[in-house]
Design an enzyme around this catalytic site. Structure first.
Site, PDB file in Angstrom:
ATOM      1  N   HIS A 269      27.610   1.049 -18.204  1.00  0.00           N
ATOM      2  CA  HIS A 269      26.862  -0.142 -18.242  1.00  0.00           C
ATOM      3  C   HIS A 269      25.969   0.058 -17.104  1.00  0.00           C
ATOM      4  CE1 HIS A 269      24.273  -3.822 -17.792  1.00  0.00           C
ATOM      5  NE2 HIS A 269      26.409  -4.828 -17.493  1.00  0.00           N
ATOM      6  N   HIS A 308      21.730   2.584 -27.341  1.00  0.00           N
ATOM      7  CA  HIS A 308      22.310   1.222 -26.370  1.00  0.00           C
ATOM      8  C   HIS A 308      22.478   0.224 -27.984  1.00  0.00           C
ATOM      9  CE1 HIS A 308      20.632  -2.661 -24.788  1.00  0.00           C
ATOM     10  NE2 HIS A 308      20.396  -1.335 -23.410  1.00  0.00           N
ATOM     11  N   ASP A 364      18.453   3.953 -18.072  1.00  0.00           N
ATOM     12  CA  ASP A 364      19.292   4.629 -16.768  1.00  0.00           C
ATOM     13  C   ASP A 364      18.946   6.094 -16.888  1.00  0.00           C
ATOM     14  OD1 ASP A 364      20.667   2.605 -15.658  1.00  0.00           O
ATOM     15  OD2 ASP A 364      22.125   2.402 -17.040  1.00  0.00           O
TER      16      ASP A 364
HETATM   17  N1  CMC Z   1      25.867  10.000 -26.161  1.00  0.00           N
HETATM   18  C1  CMC Z   1      26.271  11.035 -27.234  1.00  0.00           C
HETATM   19  N2  CMC Z   1      26.735   9.963 -29.232  1.00  0.00           N
HETATM   20  C2  CMC Z   1      26.818   8.784 -28.989  1.00  0.00           C
HETATM   21  C3  CMC Z   1      26.294   8.089 -26.938  1.00  0.00           C
HETATM   22  C4  CMC Z   1      25.588   8.519 -26.549  1.00  0.00           C
HETATM   23  N3  CMC Z   1      25.400   8.384 -25.027  1.00  0.00           N
HETATM   24  N4  CMC Z   1      26.151   6.364 -27.201  1.00  0.00           N
HETATM   25  C5  CMC Z   1      26.544   6.941 -28.780  1.00  0.00           C
HETATM   26  N5  CMC Z   1      27.501   7.695 -29.214  1.00  0.00           N
HETATM   27  C6  CMC Z   1      27.394   7.721 -30.540  1.00  0.00           C
HETATM   28  C7  CMC Z   1      29.490   7.236 -30.885  1.00  0.00           C
HETATM   29  O1  CMC Z   1      29.770   8.919 -30.645  1.00  0.00           O
HETATM   30  C8  CMC Z   1      29.048   6.934 -32.008  1.00  0.00           C
HETATM   31  O2  CMC Z   1      29.231   7.403 -33.287  1.00  0.00           O
HETATM   32  P1  CMC Z   1      30.221   7.726 -34.063  1.00  0.00           P
HETATM   33  O3  CMC Z   1      29.223   6.728 -34.750  1.00  0.00           O
HETATM   34  O4  CMC Z   1      30.649   9.368 -34.742  1.00  0.00           O
HETATM   35  O5  CMC Z   1      31.516   7.393 -33.785  1.00  0.00           O
HETATM   36  C9  CMC Z   1      27.701   5.956 -32.620  1.00  0.00           C
HETATM   37  O6  CMC Z   1      26.663   6.686 -31.637  1.00  0.00           O
HETATM   38  C10 CMC Z   1      27.666   4.312 -32.255  1.00  0.00           C
HETATM   39  O7  CMC Z   1      27.943   4.146 -30.752  1.00  0.00           O
HETATM   40  P2  CMC Z   1      29.099   3.497 -30.198  1.00  0.00           P
HETATM   41  O8  CMC Z   1      29.637   3.585 -28.642  1.00  0.00           O
HETATM   42  O9  CMC Z   1      29.759   2.668 -31.392  1.00  0.00           O
HETATM   43  O10 CMC Z   1      27.840   1.919 -29.427  1.00  0.00           O
HETATM   44  P3  CMC Z   1      27.269   0.549 -28.705  1.00  0.00           P
HETATM   45  O11 CMC Z   1      26.908  -0.025 -28.963  1.00  0.00           O
HETATM   46  O12 CMC Z   1      29.176   0.209 -28.535  1.00  0.00           O
HETATM   47  O13 CMC Z   1      27.746   1.426 -26.876  1.00  0.00           O
HETATM   48  C11 CMC Z   1      26.790   2.106 -25.550  1.00  0.00           C
HETATM   49  C12 CMC Z   1      26.146   0.766 -26.828  1.00  0.00           C
HETATM   50  C13 CMC Z   1      24.759   1.976 -24.172  1.00  0.00           C
HETATM   51  C14 CMC Z   1      27.982   2.161 -24.523  1.00  0.00           C
HETATM   52  C15 CMC Z   1      26.700   4.062 -25.639  1.00  0.00           C
HETATM   53  O14 CMC Z   1      25.571   4.047 -26.124  1.00  0.00           O
HETATM   54  C16 CMC Z   1      26.896   5.047 -24.558  1.00  0.00           C
HETATM   55  O15 CMC Z   1      28.112   4.852 -24.035  1.00  0.00           O
HETATM   56  N6  CMC Z   1      25.734   5.230 -24.262  1.00  0.00           N
HETATM   57  C17 CMC Z   1      26.224   6.634 -22.347  1.00  0.00           C
HETATM   58  C18 CMC Z   1      25.779   4.720 -21.422  1.00  0.00           C
HETATM   59  C19 CMC Z   1      25.056   4.232 -21.060  1.00  0.00           C
HETATM   60  O16 CMC Z   1      24.091   4.838 -20.908  1.00  0.00           O
HETATM   61  N7  CMC Z   1      25.243   2.940 -20.665  1.00  0.00           N
HETATM   62  C20 CMC Z   1      23.368   2.652 -20.049  1.00  0.00           C
HETATM   63  C21 CMC Z   1      23.230   1.393 -21.154  1.00  0.00           C
HETATM   64  S1  CMC Z   1      21.336   0.878 -20.291  1.00  0.00           S
HETATM   65  C22 CMC Z   1      22.037   0.278 -19.904  1.00  0.00           C
HETATM   66  C23 CMC Z   1      22.829  -1.296 -19.189  1.00  0.00           C
HETATM   67  O17 CMC Z   1      22.543  -2.362 -19.716  1.00  0.00           O
HETATM   68  O18 CMC Z   1      23.825  -1.242 -19.404  1.00  0.00           O
END
Ligand code: CMC
Length: 443
Positions: A269, A308, A364
């Protein structure tokens, strides 16, 4: 049935049919409780870990269309606010629902500025943290502690009390954040200068040394205004959900905001901006990017600042921040990490792994590069997220406590543990080796 705002559900276990009303594109999961196999069945529930497809409230504050990359506060486009507004005016809009006229803006500024000071005991409280304490940890603790200074804040149903706590929190956050920063450097705390604007005063409390009056660089102060506007609210994200959930017990807003800051601290986050800089620094050079991307694609770590839950398109805040970075670099000199970030983005936006998962830069990805160019240490980055988000949290809090549909948050669970068992006295329990296997390995 076509054209009706209902959903027909047929329970194939019983053959029974149910009509569930659809309102605002949603069914009420509580309506599923009537779907039963027998009178003593508690009824069907929805299973939605991480709340990926469940609305927990109706809100009038922030609108996001993640497919099209649209973000609006109270109907105003983020791009227009970032260009024309300032943080306190945007905070007024978010908290009160309308843009202020000149008189109301002046009153709002006065009322917030009046509360920039903190009780002297807060300083002593801060001194109790370890020398290397993360400022975000300090912020969680000190915001929570504020509830003990303002016991009147318990009166959450009282409009005047809510207004007062809102001004207090928006006013005090920069002071707490700056004190946390000065403390980590062993520098004396700088008291607020209420002649300065919100962001200028924050810069003064952070960076003033022996000069009598701090003169902030106008470009950097404006950049901070824009960054604060972009971070002011983002509807039901992890920290806002934590805030609403904690506030639903009718606890005071300081305790609820402390919970929100704790949620924001995590690397998925608000801690992501800090993680991005650590990642870019670790990559170190353009030549090492392909190797890094390969590791991410193999599941070894994530490309921080990408992806996201809601945006399946470029985060509109990232577009603004990317442009802003160059305005800041004109003053501070270029942060060399921008070249690595740009190349990472270029490669990722062409790579099928990221394209197929619709992973784009989020807020971010570029914000940390600006903060670093402005001389903020990385540990301050999530703190810089928490300061402006306070107006959003306070608006969300006020909306939730006024909402007659909100009750104490209490999700359901699907129990998958043991059935009823008889207590076994300690002497009769299995030998340690046999017990090891039965004990859950995660704990
Ligand atoms: N790098 C590589 N792979 C990713 C990433 C990433 N940053 N984000 C998602 N994925 C992949 C993930 O491995 C999954 O792949 P698979 O379907 O093969 O298992 C797929 O994309 C879906 O990911 P998810 O984790 O199920 O998606 P989510 O909606 O639960 O998570 C997130 C959203 C923001 C937590 C995630 O994209 C992430 O961890 N990003 C990196 C951390 C980040 O930049 N966070 C800041 C978010 S914006 C500011 C805020 O409001 O907090």
């Amino acid at each position: 049935m076509a054209g009706q705002d209902t959903l027909t559900v047929i329970d194939n276990r019983t053959g029974k049919q149910y009509e569930l009303p659809i309102e605002c594109g949603a069914i009420r999961t509580a309506d599923l409780r009537q779907v039963k196999t027998s009178p003593d069945d508690a009824g069907l529930i929805g299973y939605d870990p991480a709340l990926t497809n469940t609305a927990t409230c109706k809100s009038r504050i922030t609108f996001i269309d993640g497919e099209r990359g649209i973000l609006r506060y109270r109907g105003y486009a983020i791009e227009e606010l970032a260009e024309k507004s300032n943080y306190l005016e945007t905070a007024y809009l978010i908290v009160k629902g309308e843009l202020p006229d000149e008189r109301h803006l002046a009153m709002w500024k006065h009322n917030v500025t009046l509360h920039t000071m903190v009780h002297e005991n807060i300083k002593k409280f801060m001194d109790g943290f370890r020398y290397d304490a993360h400022p975000m940890g300090i912020l969680v603790g000190t915001i929570g502690a504020l509830s003990t200074f303002y016991p009147d804040a318990n009166n959450v149903q009282d409009l005047e009390s809510r207004r007062l706590q809102t001004r207090r929190l928006i006013g005090k956050l920069p002071t707490l954040a700056a004190f946390a920063y000065r403390r980590t450097l062993g520098l004396p705390y700088v008291y607020p200068d209420n002649d300065l604007s919100y962001t200028e005063n924050f810069l003064s409390m952070l960076f003033r040394m022996t000069e009598l009056k701090y003169t902030p660089n106008p470009v950097l102060a404006r950049a901070l205004e824009v960054l604060f506007i972009l971070h002011a609210d983002h509807e039901q994200n992890c920290s806002t959900n934590a805030l609403r959930s904690v506030a639903s017990s009718q606890v005071d807003p300081y305790s609820a905001v402390a919970a929100a800051v704790a949620a924001l601290y995590g690397p998925l986050h608000g801690g992501a901006n800090e993680a991005v800089i650590r990642m870019l620094t670790q990559i170190g050079s353009l030549a090492r990017i392909p190797e890094f991307i390969k590791k991410v694609k193999a599941g070894d770590g994530r490309l921080m600042g990408f992806g996201h839950r809601v945006y399946k398109n470029y985060d509109p805040r990232a577009t603004i921040i990317k442009k802003l970075a160059y305005e800041v670099f004109d003053v501070t000199g270029k942060n060399p990490l921008i070249d690595i970030a740009l190349e990472l983005e270029r490669i990722a936006l062409q790579d099928d792994y990221f394209v197929s998962r619709r992973l784009y830069p989020n807020v971010d990805f570029y914000s940390g590069i600006i903060y670093q160019a402005m001389s903020f240490p990385v540990t301050m980055f999530p703190v810089l997220f928490a300061i402006p988000r306070t107006s959003g949290w306070m608006a969300q809090w006020a909306e939730s406590v006024r909402d007659p549909e909100q009750r104490i948050a209490r999700p359901r669970q699907i129990y998958i543990g043991e059935g009823a068992r008889k207590y076994v006295s300690i002497a009769q329990r299995p030998e340690p080796e046999m017990r090891e296997e039965a004990v859950s390995p995660e704990i």
